[in-house]
Design a protein around this motif. Structure first.
Motif, PDB file in Angstrom:
ATOM      1  N   GLN A  79       0.846  -1.200   0.000  1.00 46.35           N
ATOM      2  CA  GLN A  79       0.000   0.000   0.000  1.00 46.35           C
ATOM      3  C   GLN A  79       0.870   1.233   0.000  1.00 46.35           C
ATOM      4  OE1 GLN A  79      -2.389   0.733   3.475  1.00 46.35           O
ATOM      5  NE2 GLN A  79      -3.313   2.563   2.589  1.00 46.35           N
ATOM      6  N   ASN A  80       0.520   2.182  -0.859  1.00 44.21           N
ATOM      7  CA  ASN A  80       1.304   3.398  -1.020  1.00 44.21           C
ATOM      8  C   ASN A  80       0.336   4.575  -0.977  1.00 44.21           C
ATOM      9  OD1 ASN A  80       4.016   4.586  -1.928  1.00 44.21           O
ATOM     10  ND2 ASN A  80       2.594   5.450  -3.419  1.00 44.21           N
ATOM     11  N   GLY A  81      -0.165   4.861   0.234  1.00 45.43           N
ATOM     12  CA  GLY A  81      -1.213   5.864   0.326  1.00 45.43           C
ATOM     13  C   GLY A  81      -2.474   5.325  -0.325  1.00 45.43           C
ATOM     14  N   SER A  82      -2.963   6.018  -1.337  1.00 45.49           N
ATOM     15  CA  SER A  82      -4.179   5.589  -2.024  1.00 45.49           C
ATOM     16  C   SER A  82      -3.897   4.678  -3.211  1.00 45.49           C
ATOM     17  CB  SER A  82      -4.969   6.819  -2.492  1.00 45.49           C
ATOM     18  OG  SER A  82      -4.167   7.642  -3.322  1.00 45.49           O
ATOM     19  N   ASP A  83      -2.627   4.283  -3.409  1.00 46.10           N
ATOM     20  CA  ASP A  83      -2.237   3.399  -4.503  1.00 46.10           C
ATOM     21  C   ASP A  83      -1.587   2.133  -3.934  1.00 46.10           C
ATOM     22  OD1 ASP A  83      -2.880   5.651  -5.965  1.00 46.10           O
ATOM     23  OD2 ASP A  83      -0.799   6.211  -6.337  1.00 46.10           O
ATOM     24  N   ALA A 170      -2.961   2.837 -21.783  1.00 42.53           N
ATOM     25  CA  ALA A 170      -3.920   3.871 -21.398  1.00 42.53           C
ATOM     26  C   ALA A 170      -3.262   4.855 -20.441  1.00 42.53           C
ATOM     27  CB  ALA A 170      -5.152   3.231 -20.757  1.00 42.53           C
ATOM     28  N   THR A 171      -4.038   5.820 -19.998  1.00 46.43           N
ATOM     29  CA  THR A 171      -3.574   6.783 -19.003  1.00 46.43           C
ATOM     30  C   THR A 171      -4.421   6.635 -17.748  1.00 46.43           C
ATOM     31  OG1 THR A 171      -5.075   8.575 -19.652  1.00 46.43           O
ATOM     32  CG2 THR A 171      -2.986   8.385 -20.857  1.00 46.43           C
ATOM     33  N   THR A 172      -3.892   7.098 -16.639  1.00 45.24           N
ATOM     34  CA  THR A 172      -4.635   7.023 -15.386  1.00 45.24           C
ATOM     35  C   THR A 172      -5.949   7.805 -15.447  1.00 45.24           C
ATOM     36  OG1 THR A 172      -2.682   6.579 -14.031  1.00 45.24           O
ATOM     37  CG2 THR A 172      -4.548   7.603 -12.927  1.00 45.24           C
ATOM     38  N   PRO A 173      -5.942   9.064 -15.931  1.00 41.11           N
ATOM     39  CA  PRO A 173      -7.225   9.791 -16.016  1.00 41.11           C
ATOM     40  C   PRO A 173      -8.238   9.091 -16.910  1.00 41.11           C
ATOM     41  CG  PRO A 173      -5.387  11.313 -16.212  1.00 41.11           C
ATOM     42  CD  PRO A 173      -4.803   9.930 -16.287  1.00 41.11           C
ATOM     43  N   ALA A 174      -7.769   8.467 -18.001  1.00 37.98           N
ATOM     44  CA  ALA A 174      -8.686   7.763 -18.898  1.00 37.98           C
ATOM     45  C   ALA A 174      -9.369   6.610 -18.177  1.00 37.98           C
ATOM     46  CB  ALA A 174      -7.943   7.258 -20.127  1.00 37.98           C
ATOM     47  N   CYS A 175      -8.652   5.941 -17.278  1.00 39.59           N
ATOM     48  CA  CYS A 175      -9.258   4.835 -16.534  1.00 39.59           C
ATOM     49  C   CYS A 175     -10.449   5.338 -15.720  1.00 39.59           C
ATOM     50  CB  CYS A 175      -8.229   4.168 -15.628  1.00 39.59           C
ATOM     51  SG  CYS A 175      -7.108   3.064 -16.525  1.00 39.59           S
ATOM     52  N   PHE A 176     -10.270   6.452 -15.029  1.00 44.33           N
ATOM     53  CA  PHE A 176     -11.420   6.989 -14.300  1.00 44.33           C
ATOM     54  C   PHE A 176     -12.534   7.397 -15.253  1.00 44.33           C
ATOM     55  CE2 PHE A 176     -13.786  10.806 -13.151  1.00 44.33           C
ATOM     56  CZ  PHE A 176     -14.572  10.282 -12.141  1.00 44.33           C
ATOM     57  N   ALA A 188     -16.113   0.231 -12.268  1.00 45.46           N
ATOM     58  CA  ALA A 188     -14.836   0.544 -11.619  1.00 45.46           C
ATOM     59  C   ALA A 188     -13.715   0.385 -12.636  1.00 45.46           C
ATOM     60  CB  ALA A 188     -14.605  -0.365 -10.414  1.00 45.46           C
ATOM     61  N   SER A 189     -12.512   0.768 -12.235  1.00 49.01           N
ATOM     62  CA  SER A 189     -11.367   0.680 -13.143  1.00 49.01           C
ATOM     63  C   SER A 189     -10.078   0.525 -12.356  1.00 49.01           C
ATOM     64  CB  SER A 189     -11.286   1.930 -14.028  1.00 49.01           C
ATOM     65  OG  SER A 189     -10.267   1.799 -15.002  1.00 49.01           O
ATOM     66  N   ILE A 190      -9.107  -0.130 -12.981  1.00 53.90           N
ATOM     67  CA  ILE A 190      -7.760  -0.266 -12.412  1.00 53.90           C
ATOM     68  C   ILE A 190      -6.758   0.232 -13.452  1.00 53.90           C
ATOM     69  CG2 ILE A 190      -5.970  -1.851 -11.604  1.00 53.90           C
ATOM     70  CD1 ILE A 190      -8.101  -3.715 -10.597  1.00 53.90           C
ATOM     71  N   GLY A 203       2.673  -0.771 -10.205  1.00 59.40           N
ATOM     72  CA  GLY A 203       1.676  -0.535  -9.175  1.00 59.40           C
ATOM     73  C   GLY A 203       0.272  -0.531  -9.736  1.00 59.40           C
ATOM     74  N   LEU A 204      -0.690  -0.264  -8.859  1.00 62.44           N
ATOM     75  CA  LEU A 204      -2.104  -0.246  -9.230  1.00 62.44           C
ATOM     76  C   LEU A 204      -2.779   0.980  -8.636  1.00 62.44           C
ATOM     77  CD1 LEU A 204      -2.892  -4.002  -8.400  1.00 62.44           C
ATOM     78  CD2 LEU A 204      -2.492  -3.040 -10.677  1.00 62.44           C
ATOM     79  N   LYS A 205      -3.613   1.616  -9.447  1.00 65.54           N
ATOM     80  CA  LYS A 205      -4.464   2.708  -8.982  1.00 65.54           C
ATOM     81  C   LYS A 205      -5.908   2.292  -9.212  1.00 65.54           C
ATOM     82  CE  LYS A 205      -1.123   6.417  -9.816  1.00 65.54           C
ATOM     83  NZ  LYS A 205      -0.869   7.750 -10.415  1.00 65.54           N
ATOM     84  N   PHE A 206      -6.784   2.642  -8.269  1.00 61.50           N
ATOM     85  CA  PHE A 206      -8.150   2.136  -8.285  1.00 61.50           C
ATOM     86  C   PHE A 206      -9.161   3.278  -8.387  1.00 61.50           C
ATOM     87  CE2 PHE A 206      -5.422  -0.447  -5.541  1.00 61.50           C
ATOM     88  CZ  PHE A 206      -5.504  -1.688  -6.163  1.00 61.50           C
TER      89      PHE A 206
END
Length: 629
Positions: A79-83, A170-176, A188-190, A203-206
């Protein structure tokens, strides 16, 4: 243990767990040892009950002990904060691979279950039908570990019962955005990325439709994943009964950005080609940002000749994809000047951050980028509050207030800054921009999403508007009156501790720092705080009755000189990413940082004893001669 013994132990382990009767105890307790081929210690946790389970295995004359509790801790430490972030490839000195396919699968499965539970609860509360699979999208940056880890994520989501949609690069903003833009609108998206970190990391962002997950939510998911991982101790399920469905969301996302530019520029002569006559250079750093050149700028009529490193390459051979990186900004500056371009753009790997270079070759990142975005936002939304982290300068506060805005300084960490803006809006305080000095910036008008491409879209729209209004000045003219602090420095202190104890030791050092200041042990130092908000001049008082859980401790102190008055501040914080402590200093007078560093060393580090578990080498070097070289 020999390979054959280890394999036997692993295969018997899950079966043996089913045959055990575990009784909850408030304190640790050793169970009877059972007859199985190895001995393992499992540490399980359920609500407030703690269990210690010792399993002894026979079948060999010798025993090896595997502490499964440590394996669980490895997952939790991802876990890395929110990621989630970790080492995915061998190659880092002193670091072993901890984000393995098995770990990624367990985390993805736990996230899938978390999403399913949330969707089911929401539908039941609304009286809706709960039938139908939960739909989760997945994207990744070009890191070379991505292919292997992607299979693990697909397997984990499938185990949870989710329908998976693979967006590919892809990009992180595109996932959201894939959770809100029709006709996709996934549950949801990862995003698989480690941002600007080395190629060995991943890593993973949710995301859900509400935005990125909080640190508390990710902690919950990692805790569940740790239990799955410890109970499984098996290879990842690479054979998928239901393979992911491939989708081309990035084309839809690029179209979305193009439409925003066309509508808001509303060019009187060529509506569909509003960027005709402008040369814009993009440096994608071999990350995911190349799409912005050919799918956004080119299609709007811009000249993008001279753009750099657009092709994805997970080894990042040219420089770190990071708008804070000096090399990235330097080569972009050179390209802008050599081509007499109107604007240069630098993206990080997953395009949730960006920086720009104006037509004079001036790099705009950090405080300057916050100032530029503040100037644009305050023109559109007079009197808005701007939220930043507490490392921004006193002169930025004056820049914002001189334009009629309010400046709220908050905890370091982009999720903290964004969540603070959401809370202020909920309380009726108009807050249109939330931005961290690293380049993470979110706008109220864009779902409170930190989107580096959207930030550049805002800057480009303003640049074109200025031209249509007859201005020959570049975008940098909006911040030409922004002063710079006389001095600024960041020093790092590694925490000398076992990884499992590093966070606690870091918190101890930070709280000791606070106590020293509150007790007046550092003459002229004053804690700069109100509530849970580390602040400076112009900040709104934090009225939040239920502040977000602290993911990393930090404090900022104002430092005053009896003769000259206030001349700087010192900000001490735990790093969310690594086991170290960052010390940021800024001064309004020459020599101020050197003086503060010496006071910090002699008045706090040594007498408090925290130098016993902190590597203070950088502080010592800077305090000795004003340089870390």
């Amino acid at each position: 243990m020999a390979a054959s013994s280890s394999t036997t132990a692993s295969s018997n382990f899950s079966t043996s767990l089913k045959n055990l009767q575990i009784h909850p105890l408030q304190t640790r307790h050793s169970f009877s040892r059972l007859s199985l081929p190895a001995r393992k210690l499992i540490h399980l946790q359920d609500h407030q009950c703690r269990y210690d389970l010792r399993v002894k295995c026979v079948g060999t004359a010798n025993y090896d002990e595997v502490v499964v509790d440590e394996e669980m801790e490895k997952i939790r430490r991802l876990q890395n904060g929110s990621d989630v972030r970790g080492v995915a490839l061998e190659g880092e000195k002193g670091r072993k691979v901890d984000l393995s396919p098995a770990a990624a699968e367990a985390i993805a499965e736990s996230f899938g279950e978390w999403v399913i539970n949330g969707v089911r609860k929401k539908k039941e509360e609304g009286g809706d039908d709960v039938e139908g699979a939960v739909r989760v999208s997945f994207g990744r940056d070009p890191r070379i570990s991505g292919s292997k880890l992607s299979v693990a994520v697909f397997a984990g989501l499938a185990r949870a019962g989710c329908m998976v949609f693979d967006m590919g690069l892809a990009t992180t903003p595109a996932c959201f955005m894939s959770t809100v833009l029709p006709p996709f609108s996934y549950d949801a998206s990862i995003m698989m990325t480690a941002s600007h970190l080395p190629y060995t990391r991943n890593g993973l962002k949710f995301f859900t439709k509400k935005g990125g997950l909080t640190s508390v939510e990710v902690e919950e998911i990692c805790d569940k994943a740790a239990r799955k991982y410890a109970n499984r101790l098996a290879k990842v399920s690479t054979l998928l009964n239901t393979p992911p469905i491939k989708v081309d969301f990035m084309s839809a996302y690029a179209h979305h950005l193009r439409e925003i530019i066309k509508q808001r520029v509303n060019h009187p002569l060529h509506y569909d080609l509003p960027l005709q006559g402008f040369q814009i250079i993009v440096n994608a750093g071999n990350g995911s940002g190349g799409f912005f050149t050919w799918d956004v700028l080119d299609k709007l009529g811009a000249d993008t000749f001279g753009s750099l490193h657009l092709n994805p390459d997970g080894m990042f051979p040219n420089h770190i994809p990071n708008p804070e990186d000096k090399t990235a900004m330097a080569v972009t500056r050179a390209a802008v000047l050599n081509n007499s371009a109107d604007l240069g753009v630098v993206f990080d790997t997953d395009v949730d951050r960006s920086g720009v270079v104006d037509n004079q070759g001036n790099p705009i990142n950090g405080d300057k980028l916050i100032a530029l975005m503040s100037a644009i936002v305050l023109k559109e939304n007079p009197g808005s509050t701007i939220v930043t982290d507490a490392r921004t300068s006193l002169v930025l506060s004056r820049f914002i207030t001189d334009r009629g805005g309010f400046h709220c300084l908050y905890r370091v960490g982009y999720r903290n800054v964004i969540d603070k803006g959401v809370q202020l809006n909920r309380d009726g305080i108009e807050t249109h921009l939330m931005m961290e000095t690293s380049g993470h910036g979110a706008l109220k008008e864009n779902y409170f999403l930190d989107d580096g491409a959207y930030m550049v879209v805002k800057i480009i729209i303003e640049m074109v508007r200025m031209k249509l209004e007859g201005s020959e000045k570049g975008i940098g003219s909006l911040i030409e009156d922004l002063e710079e602090p006389k001095e600024s420095v960041e020093l790092r202190m590694n925490i000398i501790s076992e990884p499992r104890h590093a966070k606690a030791k870091g918190s101890e050092a930070i709280e000791t720092f606070r106590n020293y200041i509150e007790e007046g042990r550092l003459k002229g130092w004053e804690l700069d705080s109100c509530g849970d908000c580390w602040v400076s001049d112009g900040c709104l008082v934090d009225t939040n009755d239920t502040p977000t859980a602290i993911d990393a401790h930090m404090y900022r102190a104002k430092v005053r000189d009896e003769e000259t008055g206030e001349y700087g501040w010192v900000h001490m914080r735990q790093s969310i990413h690594n086991p170290n402590i960052a010390v940021n200093m800024q001064s309004t007078v020459n020599g101020g940082c050197l003086s503060m560093a010496r006071d910090f060393r002699d008045g706090f580090l040594k007498p408090s004893g925290v130098d016993g578990f902190l590597d203070t080498t950088q502080v010592e070097k800077f305090a000795a001669n004003g340089s870390t070289a």
